[in-house]
Design a protein around this motif. Structure first.
Motif, PDB file in Angstrom:
ATOM      1  N   THR A  38       0.824  -1.203   0.000  1.00 13.60           N
ATOM      2  CA  THR A  38       0.000   0.000   0.000  1.00 13.60           C
ATOM      3  C   THR A  38       0.865   1.262   0.000  1.00 13.60           C
ATOM      4  OG1 THR A  38      -1.641  -1.278   1.241  1.00 13.60           O
ATOM      5  CG2 THR A  38      -2.001   1.081   1.099  1.00 13.60           C
ATOM      6  N   CYS A  39       2.036   1.211   0.623  1.00 14.73           N
ATOM      7  CA  CYS A  39       2.972   2.346   0.579  1.00 14.73           C
ATOM      8  C   CYS A  39       3.345   2.663  -0.867  1.00 14.73           C
ATOM      9  CB  CYS A  39       4.234   2.035   1.378  1.00 14.73           C
ATOM     10  SG  CYS A  39       4.039   2.102   3.163  1.00 14.73           S
ATOM     11  N   LYS A  40       3.683   1.629  -1.619  1.00 13.32           N
ATOM     12  CA  LYS A  40       4.041   1.819  -3.023  1.00 13.32           C
ATOM     13  C   LYS A  40       2.859   2.374  -3.799  1.00 13.32           C
ATOM     14  CE  LYS A  40       4.948  -0.016  -7.394  1.00 13.32           C
ATOM     15  NZ  LYS A  40       3.981  -0.232  -8.440  1.00 13.32           N
ATOM     16  N   SER A  41       1.690   1.856  -3.558  1.00 11.48           N
ATOM     17  CA  SER A  41       0.496   2.305  -4.251  1.00 11.48           C
ATOM     18  C   SER A  41       0.178   3.769  -3.936  1.00 11.48           C
ATOM     19  CB  SER A  41      -0.686   1.409  -3.861  1.00 11.48           C
ATOM     20  OG  SER A  41      -1.859   1.836  -4.488  1.00 11.48           O
ATOM     21  N   LEU A  42       0.378   4.175  -2.703  1.00 14.31           N
ATOM     22  CA  LEU A  42       0.112   5.559  -2.302  1.00 14.31           C
ATOM     23  C   LEU A  42       1.043   6.527  -3.029  1.00 14.31           C
ATOM     24  CD1 LEU A  42      -1.202   7.756  -0.563  1.00 14.31           C
ATOM     25  CD2 LEU A  42       0.364   7.100   1.290  1.00 14.31           C
ATOM     26  N   ILE A  43       2.336   6.241  -3.014  1.00 14.90           N
ATOM     27  CA  ILE A  43       3.294   7.118  -3.695  1.00 14.90           C
ATOM     28  C   ILE A  43       2.982   7.172  -5.191  1.00 14.90           C
ATOM     29  CG2 ILE A  43       5.712   7.455  -4.349  1.00 14.90           C
ATOM     30  CD1 ILE A  43       6.434   6.168  -1.608  1.00 14.90           C
ATOM     31  N   GLU A  44       2.707   6.018  -5.771  1.00 15.21           N
ATOM     32  CA  GLU A  44       2.413   5.957  -7.201  1.00 15.21           C
ATOM     33  C   GLU A  44       1.153   6.756  -7.537  1.00 15.21           C
ATOM     34  OE1 GLU A  44       2.967   2.518 -10.494  1.00 15.21           O
ATOM     35  OE2 GLU A  44       1.930   1.933  -8.661  1.00 15.21           O
ATOM     36  N   GLY A  45       0.136   6.659  -6.699  1.00 12.97           N
ATOM     37  CA  GLY A  45      -1.098   7.408  -6.923  1.00 12.97           C
ATOM     38  C   GLY A  45      -0.893   8.915  -6.835  1.00 12.97           C
ATOM     39  N   ILE A  46      -0.125   9.351  -5.855  1.00 11.90           N
ATOM     40  CA  ILE A  46       0.190  10.775  -5.720  1.00 11.90           C
ATOM     41  C   ILE A  46       0.931  11.255  -6.968  1.00 11.90           C
ATOM     42  CG2 ILE A  46       1.625  12.437  -4.459  1.00 11.90           C
ATOM     43  CD1 ILE A  46       0.934  10.796  -1.890  1.00 11.90           C
ATOM     44  N   CYS A  47       1.939  10.503  -7.375  1.00 11.06           N
ATOM     45  CA  CYS A  47       2.736  10.896  -8.546  1.00 11.06           C
ATOM     46  C   CYS A  47       1.891  10.948  -9.813  1.00 11.06           C
ATOM     47  CB  CYS A  47       3.915   9.945  -8.738  1.00 11.06           C
ATOM     48  SG  CYS A  47       5.210  10.141  -7.493  1.00 11.06           S
ATOM     49  N   ALA A  94      14.001   8.624  -5.912  1.00 16.11           N
ATOM     50  CA  ALA A  94      13.446   7.654  -6.855  1.00 16.11           C
ATOM     51  C   ALA A  94      14.093   6.288  -6.676  1.00 16.11           C
ATOM     52  CB  ALA A  94      13.612   8.154  -8.296  1.00 16.11           C
ATOM     53  N   SER A  95      15.396   6.260  -6.375  1.00 13.59           N
ATOM     54  CA  SER A  95      16.076   4.983  -6.122  1.00 13.59           C
ATOM     55  C   SER A  95      15.526   4.298  -4.880  1.00 13.59           C
ATOM     56  CB  SER A  95      17.581   5.205  -5.958  1.00 13.59           C
ATOM     57  OG  SER A  95      18.148   5.656  -7.140  1.00 13.59           O
ATOM     58  N   VAL A  96      15.285   5.075  -3.834  1.00 10.96           N
ATOM     59  CA  VAL A  96      14.706   4.513  -2.606  1.00 10.96           C
ATOM     60  C   VAL A  96      13.305   3.984  -2.903  1.00 10.96           C
ATOM     61  CG1 VAL A  96      13.865   5.084  -0.290  1.00 10.96           C
ATOM     62  CG2 VAL A  96      16.089   5.932  -1.043  1.00 10.96           C
ATOM     63  N   SER A  97      12.533   4.748  -3.645  1.00  7.62           N
ATOM     64  CA  SER A  97      11.179   4.293  -3.974  1.00  7.62           C
ATOM     65  C   SER A  97      11.213   3.036  -4.831  1.00  7.62           C
ATOM     66  CB  SER A  97      10.378   5.406  -4.650  1.00  7.62           C
ATOM     67  OG  SER A  97      10.940   5.763  -5.882  1.00  7.62           O
ATOM     68  N   LEU A 128       9.749   0.960   8.447  1.00  6.11           N
ATOM     69  CA  LEU A 128      10.660   1.789   7.660  1.00  6.11           C
ATOM     70  C   LEU A 128       9.982   2.237   6.366  1.00  6.11           C
ATOM     71  CD1 LEU A 128      13.442   3.059   7.246  1.00  6.11           C
ATOM     72  CD2 LEU A 128      14.196   0.867   6.276  1.00  6.11           C
ATOM     73  N   ALA A 129       9.286   1.336   5.694  1.00  2.00           N
ATOM     74  CA  ALA A 129       8.560   1.690   4.469  1.00  2.00           C
ATOM     75  C   ALA A 129       7.496   2.747   4.759  1.00  2.00           C
ATOM     76  CB  ALA A 129       7.925   0.442   3.860  1.00  2.00           C
ATOM     77  N   TYR A 130       6.803   2.612   5.864  1.00  2.00           N
ATOM     78  CA  TYR A 130       5.798   3.579   6.307  1.00  2.00           C
ATOM     79  C   TYR A 130       6.417   4.967   6.441  1.00  2.00           C
ATOM     80  CZ  TYR A 130       2.865   5.794   9.945  1.00  2.00           C
ATOM     81  OH  TYR A 130       2.109   6.664  10.696  1.00  2.00           O
ATOM     82  N   LYS A 131       7.533   5.062   7.121  1.00  2.84           N
ATOM     83  CA  LYS A 131       8.199   6.349   7.349  1.00  2.84           C
ATOM     84  C   LYS A 131       8.756   6.920   6.043  1.00  2.84           C
ATOM     85  CE  LYS A 131       7.551   6.410  11.794  1.00  2.84           C
ATOM     86  NZ  LYS A 131       6.695   7.391  12.441  1.00  2.84           N
ATOM     87  N   ILE A 132       9.355   6.071   5.215  1.00  2.00           N
ATOM     88  CA  ILE A 132       9.878   6.512   3.924  1.00  2.00           C
ATOM     89  C   ILE A 132       8.746   7.052   3.051  1.00  2.00           C
ATOM     90  CG2 ILE A 132      10.854   5.673   1.736  1.00  2.00           C
ATOM     91  CD1 ILE A 132      12.610   3.774   3.465  1.00  2.00           C
ATOM     92  N   THR A 133       7.625   6.373   3.062  1.00  2.00           N
ATOM     93  CA  THR A 133       6.471   6.796   2.268  1.00  2.00           C
ATOM     94  C   THR A 133       5.994   8.172   2.695  1.00  2.00           C
ATOM     95  OG1 THR A 133       5.812   4.519   1.863  1.00  2.00           O
ATOM     96  CG2 THR A 133       4.091   6.203   1.623  1.00  2.00           C
TER      97      THR A 133
END
Length: 172
Positions: A38-47, A94-97, A128-133
């Motif tokens: 869901t973290c990945k999906s959230l960032i992708e949706g925002i972008c 972008a590399s972290v994502s 960690l993914a939560y905080k990075i997101t």
């Protein structure tokens, strides 16, 4: 998700991402793989929302890090005094994502299916993914709100007036 929520409060049109945030927060400990997915999906949706609003083309086949990098680069203006540094930080973000996406691809909960013997994600990694997101999404939304040169009428931003009450504005 304090930083992202702060910006959702300023951009009510982004409130549809609240369900992502709720899923992330609930699943950090109980379902770490779902949290990361869901973290990945959230960032992708925002972008993707910002790219669409900036009239920048992307395809569903673009790599995740390409989408994040393109989003950050489209928000950085020519007159930015630290433009090169921000672009470099954007590349690194972008590399972290991308690493987040790779973890999700290898151990995701719903998207790719897993063999019963796969190594599960633990809550330390999902935290960690939560905080990075929150950092990546918050940074992108902050830059979008404060510096984006072109917005679509689909996006509404809350601004404070002189009496500290809020006005809703559609940005064209």
């Amino acid at each position: 998700m304090h930083w992202i929520r702060e910006h959702i409060n300023k951009i009510p049109s982004f409130s549809s991402f609240e369900s992502h945030i709720a899923t992330i927060e609930v699943s950090v400990d109980s379902n770490p793989a779902l949290c990361i997915e869901t973290c990945k999906s959230l960032i992708e949706g925002i972008c993707k929302t910002i790219l669409t609003n900036q009239d920048i083309n992307y395809t569903e086949y673009d790599k995740f890090n390409t989408t994040v990098k393109r989003t950050i680069e489209c928000l950085i203006t020519q007159d930015e005094p630290y433009k090169e540094e921000l672009i470099e930080l954007g590349r690194r973000i972008a590399s972290v994502s991308q690493k987040l996406a790779e973890i999700r691809n290898n151990s995701g909960f719903a998207s790719h299916g897993q063999d019963i013997k796969h190594i599960p994600i633990n809550s330390t990694l999902s935290l960690l993914a939560y905080k990075i997101t929150d950092v990546i999404g918050g940074y992108i939304m902050h830059y979008y709100i404060n510096y984006a040169s072109k917005r679509d009428s689909r996006i509404q931003i809350m601004i404070a007036n002189h009496s500290t009450s809020y006005l809703m504005m559609k940005i064209h």
